[in-house]
Design a protein around this motif. Structure first.
Motif, short mmCIF file in Angstrom:
data_model
loop_
_atom_site.label_atom_id
_atom_site.label_comp_id
_atom_site.label_asym_id
_atom_site.label_seq_id
_atom_site.Cartn_x
_atom_site.Cartn_y
_atom_site.Cartn_z
N MET A 98 0.85 -0.97 -0.09
CA MET A 98 -0.08 0.14 0.09
C MET A 98 0.89 1.08 0.07
SD MET A 98 -3.35 -0.85 2.33
CE MET A 98 -2.66 -1.69 3.73
N ARG A 99 1.93 1.15 0.70
CA ARG A 99 2.87 2.42 0.81
C ARG A 99 3.56 2.60 -0.64
NH1 ARG A 99 5.78 0.82 6.62
NH2 ARG A 99 4.40 2.42 7.97
N THR A 129 -0.80 9.24 5.65
CA THR A 129 -1.15 8.07 5.76
C THR A 129 -0.65 7.75 7.08
OG1 THR A 129 1.21 7.41 5.12
CG2 THR A 129 -0.59 7.40 3.55
N SER A 130 -1.10 6.64 7.81
CA SER A 130 -0.59 6.13 9.03
C SER A 130 -0.92 4.54 9.18
CB SER A 130 -1.70 6.82 10.28
OG SER A 130 -1.28 6.38 11.27
N ASP A 152 -6.78 11.02 3.18
CA ASP A 152 -5.93 10.46 4.51
C ASP A 152 -6.31 9.01 4.67
OD1 ASP A 152 -5.13 10.41 7.13
OD2 ASP A 152 -7.01 10.95 7.93
N ILE A 153 -5.14 8.11 4.74
CA ILE A 153 -5.34 6.76 4.77
C ILE A 153 -4.87 6.34 6.18
CG2 ILE A 153 -4.63 4.72 3.52
CD1 ILE A 153 -4.67 6.22 1.03
N ARG A 154 -5.66 5.23 6.63
CA ARG A 154 -5.09 5.12 8.25
C ARG A 154 -5.57 3.51 8.00
NH1 ARG A 154 -8.49 8.42 11.97
NH2 ARG A 154 -9.44 8.87 9.94
N LEU A 155 -4.53 2.50 8.66
CA LEU A 155 -4.80 1.21 9.25
C LEU A 155 -4.24 1.19 10.56
CD1 LEU A 155 -5.66 -1.61 7.99
CD2 LEU A 155 -3.49 -2.00 7.30
N PHE A 209 -9.65 -0.02 9.04
CA PHE A 209 -9.23 0.72 7.88
C PHE A 209 -9.99 1.84 7.64
CE2 PHE A 209 -9.25 1.95 3.28
CZ PHE A 209 -8.11 1.87 3.09
N ASN A 210 -9.33 3.34 7.54
CA ASN A 210 -10.14 4.42 7.24
C ASN A 210 -9.59 5.14 5.99
OD1 ASN A 210 -12.07 5.38 9.41
ND2 ASN A 210 -10.45 4.32 10.65
N CYS A 211 -10.46 5.45 5.24
CA CYS A 211 -9.91 6.31 4.14
C CYS A 211 -10.85 7.71 3.84
CB CYS A 211 -10.10 5.58 2.84
SG CYS A 211 -9.40 6.49 1.45
N ASP A 212 -10.53 8.99 3.84
CA ASP A 212 -11.26 9.92 3.97
C ASP A 212 -10.52 10.84 2.83
OD1 ASP A 212 -13.19 10.02 6.10
OD2 ASP A 212 -11.32 9.67 7.27
N ASN A 213 -11.39 11.25 1.49
CA ASN A 213 -10.96 11.93 0.73
C ASN A 213 -12.17 12.99 0.27
OD1 ASN A 213 -11.96 9.27 -0.61
ND2 ASN A 213 -12.39 10.71 -1.97
#
Length: 351
Positions: free
Chosen positions: A228-229, A247-248, A283-286, A295-299
Motif C-alpha cells: 500500500m505504501r 497515511t498512518s 487521509d489513509i489509516r490502518l 481501515f479508514n479512508c477520507d478524501n
C-alpha cells in the motif's frame, strides 16, 4: 469400473468386524466358560443359523438394494427383491417344519400335531421381523452416510466456487491499478525521467508482490502495508501541490489478512478525491486494536463527469464481495459523504 476408495474399504471392513463380533459372541462366551473348544462348536452353528440370514439381508440392502433401487425411487422393485430374498433365506423353516411334524410324536409323546404348526409360525415370524428390522437398519445407515457425502460434496463445490470467484475478483484488481500507474509514469517520463525510472522500479516491486506473494488465502500484513505504501507513492505522482496525502499504519507483526483487500479503496480515493485546480485531501489509516483491524479512508469528493466513468463502482463492489466471501459476519462497513468529504471505514475481526 468405479474404483473402491480407502474410505469405502474401511467402512466394509468395519461392518464385517461388527457382524463377526455378533456371530462369535455366543461361541466365545461358551468357550470362556467351559474352556472346551468342542463344546463351543454347537454354539457357533446355532449363532450362524440365527444370524446368517440377517447378515445377508443387511449387506444386500446396504450395497445393492439401497443404492440401486431404494435411493433411485424404484420402491416396487426394492420391495419385490427383498420379498424374494426373505423367502430364499427362510426356506429352511419349511424343511424344519416337515421334520418337526414327523418327529414330534417321538420327541414329545402325547403332544398334539398342531403344536408343530404353531412352533413353525412363531419361528418364521420372529425370523421375518428380525430380517425386516436389519434391512431397515441397513437402509438407515446407508441413508445417513449418503446424506453426509452429499453435504460434503456441496461444501466442496461451494468452496471451489468461492475460491474461483475470489481469484476472479483479485485478477480484476491487478490490471486496474496497473493501468492507472502506467498512465502516471507515462506522464512523468516527459517531466522527470529520473523520477520515472524510480517509479518503474517501484511498479516492478508492486507487480512482483501481486503476482507471486498473493496466491494464498491470507498473507502477512507487513507485506500488504509495504504494498500500500508503494502504491500510494506511485499514485501521488498524479498529484500537484494542491493535494495533501497523509497515511498512518499501526499494525502488529503476526497478523494475516486477505491480499489486496484495501487497494481498490485507495485507488478510488485518488481517482475521485484529487483535483488539479482545487485543494484536495486524502487521509489513509490502518490501525490494529486487539483482534480488530480498522481501515479508514477520507478524501475530498470530486465526482467524475460522464466522459470519465471507466471502472466506476467496480472497485467498491469487488471489495464488498471479497469481504462477504472471506469475512462474512466478521466485518463492518461504514460509508458516508459529508461536507464534500467521502468517508469509508472497514472494521475487520481477525483471529
Amino acid at each position: 469400473m468405479k474404483r473402491i476408495s480407502k474410505k469405502d474399504l474401511w467402512l466394509f471392513l468395519a461392518q464385517v468386524v461388527v457382524w463377526g463380533i455378533v456371530i462369535l459372541a455366543l461361541p466365545l462366551a461358551t468357550l470362556l466358560s467351559t474352556h472346551d473348544l468342542a463344546s463351543s462348536k454347537p454354539s457357533f452353528f446355532m449363532a450362524w443359523g440365527l444370524f446368517h440370514g440377517p447378515l445377508i439381508v443387511y449387506f444386500a440392502n446396504f450395497y445393492i438394494f439401497g443404492p440401486y433401487l431404494f435411493f433411485r425411487r424404484k420402491f416396487w422393485w426394492f420391495a419385490l427383491c427383498n420379498i424374494l430374498l426373505l423367502v430364499a433365506i427362510n426356506n429352511r423353516f419349511f424343511v424344519g417344519y416337515t421334520m418337526l411334524k414327523e418327529r414330534l410324536p417321538e420327541i414329545v409323546p402325547g403332544l398334539p400335531q398342531d403344536a408343530a404348526w404353531g412352533a413353525f409360525l412363531m419361528s418364521i415370524l420372529i425370523a421375518l421381523l428380525m430380517d425386516i428390522a436389519i434391512g431397515a437398519i441397513a437402509i438407515g445407515i446407508r441413508h445417513f452416510i449418503r446424506t453426509n457425502q452429499i453435504r460434503q460434496q456441496l461444501r466442496d463445490e461451494k468452496a471451489k466456487n468461492t475460491e474461483a470467484e475470489l481469484a476472479w475478483l483479485k485478477n480484476q484488481i491487478n490490471p486496474h491499478f496497473l493501468f492507472n500507474t502506467l498512465n502516471n509514469i507515462s506522464s512523468l517520463t516527459q517531466i522527470d525521467p529520473d523520477a520515472a525510472q524510480d517509479a518503474i522500479a517501484q511498479l516492478s516491486d508492486l507487480l512482483r508482490y501481486a503476482m507471486y506473494e498473493t496466491n494464498k488465502k491470507t498473507v502477512p500484513i507487513q507485506g500488504e502495508v509495504e504494498f500500500m505504501r508503494n502504491y500510494i507513492c506511485l499514485m501521488k505522482l498524479r498529484c500537484n501541490e494542491k493535494t495533501e496525502v497523509t497515511t498512518s499504519f499501526d499494525i502488529q507483526q503476526d497478523t494475516e489478512i486477505a491480499p489486496l483487500l484495501f487497494i481498490s479503496l485507495i485507488e478510488n480515493a485518488f481517482k475521485h478525491g484529487v483535483s488539479s485546480s482545487r485543494l484536495s485531501k486524502i487521509d489513509i489509516r490502518l490501525l490494529q486494536e486487539g483482534n480488530q483491524l480498522i481501515f479508514n479512508c477520507d478524501n475530498t469528493n470530486y465526482p467524475k463527469d460522464d466522459a470519465d466513468r471507466s471502472g466506476s463502482g467496480i472497485g467498491l463492489e469487488n471489495t464488498r464481495r471479497r469481504l462477504d466471501l472471506m469475512y462474512a459476519g466478521h466485518y463492518q462497513w461504514e460509508q458516508s459523504l459529508h461536507d464534500d468529504i467521502y468517508h469509508v471505514k472497514i472494521t475487520l475481526k481477525i483471529s
